[in-house]
Design a protein around this motif. Structure first.
Motif, mmCIF file in Angstrom:
data_model
loop_
_atom_site.group_PDB
_atom_site.id
_atom_site.type_symbol
_atom_site.label_atom_id
_atom_site.label_comp_id
_atom_site.label_asym_id
_atom_site.label_seq_id
_atom_site.Cartn_x
_atom_site.Cartn_y
_atom_site.Cartn_z
ATOM 1 N N ARG A 37 -27.076 11.004 70.850
ATOM 2 C CA ARG A 37 -26.260 10.323 71.837
ATOM 3 C C ARG A 37 -26.978 9.103 72.387
ATOM 4 O O ARG A 37 -28.208 8.993 72.326
ATOM 5 C CB ARG A 37 -25.898 11.274 72.973
ATOM 6 C CG ARG A 37 -27.060 11.701 73.865
ATOM 7 C CD ARG A 37 -26.598 12.761 74.865
ATOM 8 N NE ARG A 37 -27.668 13.166 75.770
ATOM 9 C CZ ARG A 37 -27.552 14.158 76.656
ATOM 10 N NH1 ARG A 37 -26.399 14.838 76.762
ATOM 11 N NH2 ARG A 37 -28.561 14.458 77.442
ATOM 12 N N GLN A 38 -26.180 8.198 72.922
ATOM 13 C CA GLN A 38 -26.732 7.005 73.556
ATOM 14 C C GLN A 38 -25.880 6.642 74.758
ATOM 15 O O GLN A 38 -24.683 6.369 74.616
ATOM 16 C CB GLN A 38 -26.812 5.831 72.588
ATOM 17 C CG GLN A 38 -27.537 4.627 73.159
ATOM 18 C CD GLN A 38 -27.895 3.587 72.112
ATOM 19 O OE1 GLN A 38 -27.249 3.479 71.081
ATOM 20 N NE2 GLN A 38 -28.940 2.826 72.390
ATOM 21 N N ALA A 39 -26.516 6.658 75.909
ATOM 22 C CA ALA A 39 -25.857 6.246 77.146
ATOM 23 C C ALA A 39 -26.098 4.756 77.366
ATOM 24 O O ALA A 39 -27.087 4.211 76.859
ATOM 25 C CB ALA A 39 -26.403 7.053 78.318
ATOM 26 N N LYS A 42 -29.598 2.950 77.771
ATOM 27 C CA LYS A 42 -30.654 3.914 77.428
ATOM 28 C C LYS A 42 -30.868 3.952 75.926
ATOM 29 O O LYS A 42 -30.004 3.549 75.149
ATOM 30 C CB LYS A 42 -30.297 5.301 77.943
ATOM 31 C CG LYS A 42 -30.243 5.401 79.459
ATOM 32 C CD LYS A 42 -30.089 6.836 79.908
ATOM 33 C CE LYS A 42 -30.126 6.948 81.421
ATOM 34 N NZ LYS A 42 -29.990 8.357 81.869
ATOM 35 N N ARG A 44 -31.387 5.828 72.229
ATOM 36 C CA ARG A 44 -30.761 6.967 71.564
ATOM 37 C C ARG A 44 -31.579 8.230 71.792
ATOM 38 O O ARG A 44 -32.812 8.189 71.812
ATOM 39 C CB ARG A 44 -30.648 6.693 70.062
ATOM 40 C CG ARG A 44 -29.707 5.570 69.703
ATOM 41 C CD ARG A 44 -29.688 5.352 68.207
ATOM 42 N NE ARG A 44 -31.010 5.039 67.684
ATOM 43 C CZ ARG A 44 -31.287 4.873 66.411
ATOM 44 N NH1 ARG A 44 -30.322 4.989 65.514
ATOM 45 N NH2 ARG A 44 -32.499 4.581 66.017
ATOM 46 N N GLU A 88 -25.051 13.592 83.319
ATOM 47 C CA GLU A 88 -26.042 12.977 82.428
ATOM 48 C C GLU A 88 -25.650 13.095 80.962
ATOM 49 O O GLU A 88 -26.281 12.471 80.107
ATOM 50 C CB GLU A 88 -27.414 13.617 82.639
ATOM 51 C CG GLU A 88 -28.067 13.313 83.975
ATOM 52 C CD GLU A 88 -27.497 14.154 85.121
ATOM 53 O OE1 GLU A 88 -27.794 13.836 86.288
ATOM 54 O OE2 GLU A 88 -26.760 15.125 84.841
ATOM 55 N N THR A 90 -22.821 12.060 79.816
ATOM 56 C CA THR A 90 -21.952 10.928 79.494
ATOM 57 C C THR A 90 -22.676 9.969 78.556
ATOM 58 O O THR A 90 -23.754 9.468 78.872
ATOM 59 C CB THR A 90 -21.539 10.190 80.779
ATOM 60 O OG1 THR A 90 -20.723 11.058 81.570
ATOM 61 C CG2 THR A 90 -20.774 8.924 80.457
ATOM 62 N N ALA A 91 -22.087 9.760 77.379
ATOM 63 C CA ALA A 91 -22.728 8.934 76.355
ATOM 64 C C ALA A 91 -21.798 8.812 75.158
ATOM 65 O O ALA A 91 -20.793 9.526 75.060
ATOM 66 C CB ALA A 91 -24.051 9.563 75.904
ATOM 67 N N TYR A 93 -21.583 9.764 71.406
ATOM 68 C CA TYR A 93 -22.197 10.793 70.569
ATOM 69 C C TYR A 93 -21.977 10.458 69.097
ATOM 70 O O TYR A 93 -20.846 10.236 68.665
ATOM 71 C CB TYR A 93 -21.602 12.161 70.901
ATOM 72 C CG TYR A 93 -22.149 12.739 72.176
ATOM 73 C CD1 TYR A 93 -21.785 12.222 73.412
ATOM 74 C CD2 TYR A 93 -23.055 13.791 72.155
ATOM 75 C CE1 TYR A 93 -22.310 12.735 74.583
ATOM 76 C CE2 TYR A 93 -23.575 14.318 73.328
ATOM 77 C CZ TYR A 93 -23.199 13.779 74.537
ATOM 78 O OH TYR A 93 -23.723 14.299 75.708
ATOM 79 N N GLN A 121 -16.902 8.914 72.212
ATOM 80 C CA GLN A 121 -17.333 8.805 73.607
ATOM 81 C C GLN A 121 -17.068 10.092 74.364
ATOM 82 O O GLN A 121 -15.975 10.670 74.285
ATOM 83 C CB GLN A 121 -16.605 7.654 74.303
ATOM 84 C CG GLN A 121 -16.946 7.493 75.769
ATOM 85 C CD GLN A 121 -18.364 7.038 76.024
ATOM 86 O OE1 GLN A 121 -18.909 6.249 75.253
ATOM 87 N NE2 GLN A 121 -18.964 7.518 77.103
ATOM 88 N N THR A 123 -17.259 11.423 78.317
ATOM 89 C CA THR A 123 -17.405 11.033 79.711
ATOM 90 C C THR A 123 -17.242 12.263 80.590
ATOM 91 O O THR A 123 -16.220 12.955 80.500
ATOM 92 C CB THR A 123 -16.361 9.979 80.101
ATOM 93 O OG1 THR A 123 -16.518 8.827 79.258
ATOM 94 C CG2 THR A 123 -16.548 9.553 81.558
#
Length: 126
Positions: A37-39, A42, A44, A88, A90-91, A93, A121, A123
């Motif tokens: 995942r990557q928010a 931030k 990966r 946290e 939320t990202a 995927y 996504q 959320t």
């Protein structure tokens, strides 16, 4: 030819559940698959990995005990069950797969993966 595609993302209330799916791994014969995942803003983060043949799963500390990675072998579908969702989580995927059959260390490292899906996504709402 490995061509991965994720589905199942969306919005979920904090504490809720969501299941992500990934198809397109039929050409694989060995190696590993993972959810990464990557928010926004931030790096990966590898959250879960499963051996393609062994089914052995490992998780990052941030999701251990809440997420479950699994693979339906006959259908060749990879899943990520998200339980007790947190803000946290939320990202975007991504489903990912290795190219070779080398054994990997006990860590979900995004750099180990060659094939990637387009992402879905997730959320988590307060």
């Amino acid at each position: 030819h490995v061509q991965l595609a994720e589905s199942g993302g969306g919005s979920v209330q904090a504490g809720g559940t969501l299941r992500l799916s990934c198809t397109g791994s039929q050409a694989m014969r060995c190696g590993y698959m993972a959810w990464i995942r990557q928010a926004p803003g931030k790096e990966r983060e590898g959250v879960a990995r499963i051996g393609y043949n062994s089914g052995t799963a490992i998780y990052s500390d941030s999701v251990k005990g809440r997420f479950v990675i699994s693979r339906d072998k006959p259908k060749d579908i990879l899943y990520l069950q998200i339980n007790n969702a947190e803000s946290e989580d939320t990202a975007m995927y991504y489903c990912a797969a290795t190219r070779g059959c080398d054994l990997l260390p006990n860590d979900v490292r995004p750099s180990d993966f060659y094939y990637w899906g387009q992402g879905t996504q997730v959320t988590v709402l307060p």
